[in-house]
Design a protein around this motif. Structure first.
Motif, PDB file in Angstrom:
ATOM      1  N   ALA A 172     -44.742  12.261  25.176  1.00  0.00           N
ATOM      2  CA  ALA A 172     -44.125  10.930  25.335  1.00  0.00           C
ATOM      3  C   ALA A 172     -42.938  10.992  26.298  1.00  0.00           C
ATOM      4  CB  ALA A 172     -43.737  10.329  23.989  1.00  0.00           C
ATOM      5  N   GLY A 218     -43.052  14.699  27.413  1.00  0.00           N
ATOM      6  CA  GLY A 218     -44.340  15.052  28.014  1.00  0.00           C
ATOM      7  C   GLY A 218     -44.406  14.856  29.520  1.00  0.00           C
ATOM      8  N   GLY A 269     -50.844   8.070  21.276  1.00  0.00           N
ATOM      9  CA  GLY A 269     -49.652   7.218  21.300  1.00  0.00           C
ATOM     10  C   GLY A 269     -48.795   7.293  20.041  1.00  0.00           C
ATOM     11  N   ASP A 320     -44.908   7.047  20.290  1.00  0.00           N
ATOM     12  CA  ASP A 320     -44.414   5.724  20.711  1.00  0.00           C
ATOM     13  C   ASP A 320     -44.398   4.755  19.532  1.00  0.00           C
ATOM     14  OD1 ASP A 320     -44.225   6.590  23.330  1.00  0.00           O
ATOM     15  OD2 ASP A 320     -46.253   5.971  23.822  1.00  0.00           O
ATOM     16  N   ARG A 378     -53.157  -3.958  20.800  1.00  0.00           N
ATOM     17  CA  ARG A 378     -52.666  -3.071  21.865  1.00  0.00           C
ATOM     18  C   ARG A 378     -52.922  -3.711  23.228  1.00  0.00           C
ATOM     19  NH1 ARG A 378     -53.675   3.238  21.326  1.00  0.00           N
ATOM     20  NH2 ARG A 378     -51.991   3.119  22.845  1.00  0.00           N
ATOM     21  N   ARG A 431     -59.703  -0.221  29.585  1.00  0.00           N
ATOM     22  CA  ARG A 431     -60.100   0.580  28.424  1.00  0.00           C
ATOM     23  C   ARG A 431     -60.870  -0.255  27.404  1.00  0.00           C
ATOM     24  NH1 ARG A 431     -55.731   3.824  24.681  1.00  0.00           N
ATOM     25  NH2 ARG A 431     -55.161   4.771  26.664  1.00  0.00           N
TER      26      ARG A 431
HETATM   27  N1  UDP Z   1     -47.686  10.778  28.211  1.00  0.00           N
HETATM   28  C1  UDP Z   1     -47.018  11.970  28.409  1.00  0.00           C
HETATM   29  N2  UDP Z   1     -47.166  12.615  29.607  1.00  0.00           N
HETATM   30  C2  UDP Z   1     -47.950  12.143  30.584  1.00  0.00           C
HETATM   31  C3  UDP Z   1     -48.666  10.925  30.365  1.00  0.00           C
HETATM   32  C4  UDP Z   1     -48.515  10.270  29.153  1.00  0.00           C
HETATM   33  O1  UDP Z   1     -46.296  12.451  27.541  1.00  0.00           O
HETATM   34  O2  UDP Z   1     -48.037  12.779  31.641  1.00  0.00           O
HETATM   35  C5  UDP Z   1     -47.523  10.090  26.921  1.00  0.00           C
HETATM   36  C6  UDP Z   1     -47.168   8.616  27.010  1.00  0.00           C
HETATM   37  O3  UDP Z   1     -45.770   8.468  27.233  1.00  0.00           O
HETATM   38  C7  UDP Z   1     -47.620   8.142  25.634  1.00  0.00           C
HETATM   39  C8  UDP Z   1     -48.811   9.049  25.322  1.00  0.00           C
HETATM   40  O4  UDP Z   1     -48.759  10.096  26.282  1.00  0.00           O
HETATM   41  O5  UDP Z   1     -46.611   8.398  24.676  1.00  0.00           O
HETATM   42  C9  UDP Z   1     -50.177   8.399  25.505  1.00  0.00           C
HETATM   43  O6  UDP Z   1     -50.236   7.187  24.905  1.00  0.00           O
HETATM   44  P1  UDP Z   1     -51.562   6.308  24.889  1.00  0.00           P
HETATM   45  O7  UDP Z   1     -51.163   5.037  24.258  1.00  0.00           O
HETATM   46  O8  UDP Z   1     -52.204   6.240  26.232  1.00  0.00           O
HETATM   47  O9  UDP Z   1     -52.464   7.179  23.967  1.00  0.00           O
HETATM   48  P2  UDP Z   1     -53.717   6.802  23.142  1.00  0.00           P
HETATM   49  O10 UDP Z   1     -53.294   6.880  21.704  1.00  0.00           O
HETATM   50  O11 UDP Z   1     -54.158   5.445  23.530  1.00  0.00           O
HETATM   51  O12 UDP Z   1     -54.659   7.909  23.537  1.00  0.00           O
END
Ligand code: UDP
Length: 255
Positions: free
Chosen positions: A115, A142, A195, A198, A221, A232
């Motif tokens: 994140a 991240g 996610g 977050d 979402r 998506r």
């Molecule tokens: N993120 C990260 N590094 C990156 C790209 C994304 O840490 O290079 C984090 C982003 O900030 C978020 C998480 O990865 O906290 C992905 O969230 P997303 O909602 O896309 O995940 P999902 O649960 O939908 O797979």
């Protein structure tokens, strides 16, 4: 070794996953930690399976793991379409709190990786308030360079001796990073959580309970982040159903 082969497995679009209750999943996770084994855990939703149809590396990683858990209404619908019944929808955002609940007593040590900068610190504060005694032994955002800075991040992880490493880069980046680096990381459980940070830190709002229960979390979402997520869900959901129908037809004609 934790015997995962006795657990019920299902297959959609050539990806195998466990069809178990929340309690069974937690018990398997606790057995892994107690055994000192190393296991990677992935959650798959419709979007993940759409990605795995095109991304061979991700597809192979998922099928190399014992511990793949179904997440979201799309997988549930797909199971029905192929004549199977999913025991439970086990997304990380619901499952992890169950593990955190027992952690102070069991002494599990968590490292939060992923994140945006600041999110893991807010999450740590909230975890420590909600589960007094929980051990969050390290954190790292991240947005480091995964090509050149991973070894330094792994040193930081290993120095803090976690049992559970939560990785939140989103799929499939988190699964690929875990797979490529797991042999260098000293921990029992490596979990890709998307996610979760977050949501848990409060940076992003989660859908109201009635929407989650009705399988409509994706809609909420989409409402919050239409620019990032329309492809998506608006394109991905019907495409996923189409792929499942096609795959089911091919499976039937080959038997
Ligand atoms: N993120 C990260 N590094 C990156 C790209 C994304 O840490 O290079 C984090 C982003 O900030 C978020 C998480 O990865 O906290 C992905 O969230 P997303 O909602 O896309 O995940 P999902 O649960 O939908 O797979």
């Amino acid at each position: 070794m934790v015997a995962m082969d006795t657990a019920n497995k299902l297959n959609v679009l050539d990806v195998e996953f466990l069809s178990v209750s929340m309690q069974e999943a937690l018990s398997l996770i606790e057995q892994v930690i107690a055994s000192g084994d190393k296991q990677c855990v992935s959650f798959i939703n419709a979007d993940c399976l759409n990605i795995s149809c095109k991304d061979k590396e991700y597809h192979q990683i998922l099928n190399s793991q014992d511990f793949v858990l179904p997440d979201g209404a799309g997988i549930n619908i797909a199971c029905r379409l192929v004549g199977e019944r999913l025991v439970a929808n086990l997304n990380g955002t619901d499952l992890m709190p169950e593990l955190w609940e027992t952690s102070p007593a069991k002494g599990y040590r968590f490292f939060l990786l992923g994140a945006a900068p600041g999110v893991t610190s807010r999450m740590k504060v909230k975890l420590e308030e909600t589960y007094p005694g929980i051990k969050v032994v390290g954190e790292q955002h991240g947005y480091f360079d995964r090509e050149t800075e991973s070894d330094a991040v792994i040193e930081k992880i290993n120095a803090s001796k976690p049992n559970v490493l939560l990785v939140a880069f989103g799929a499939p980046a988190q699964e690929k990073w875990i797979y490529q680096n797991k042999d260098k990381i000293d921990t029992n459980l490596l979990v890709g959580v998307g996610g979760l940070f977050d949501f848990y830190s409060g940076d992003k709002k989660r859908a109201p309970m009635w929407m989650r229960k009705s399988g409509l979390e994706w809609m909420y979402r989409l409402y919050l982040e239409p620019g990032r997520l329309w492809r998506r869900y608006i394109v991905g959901n019907p495409l996923f159903i189409y792929r499942v129908f096609k795959w089911r037809g091919a499976e039937r004609s080959s038997t």
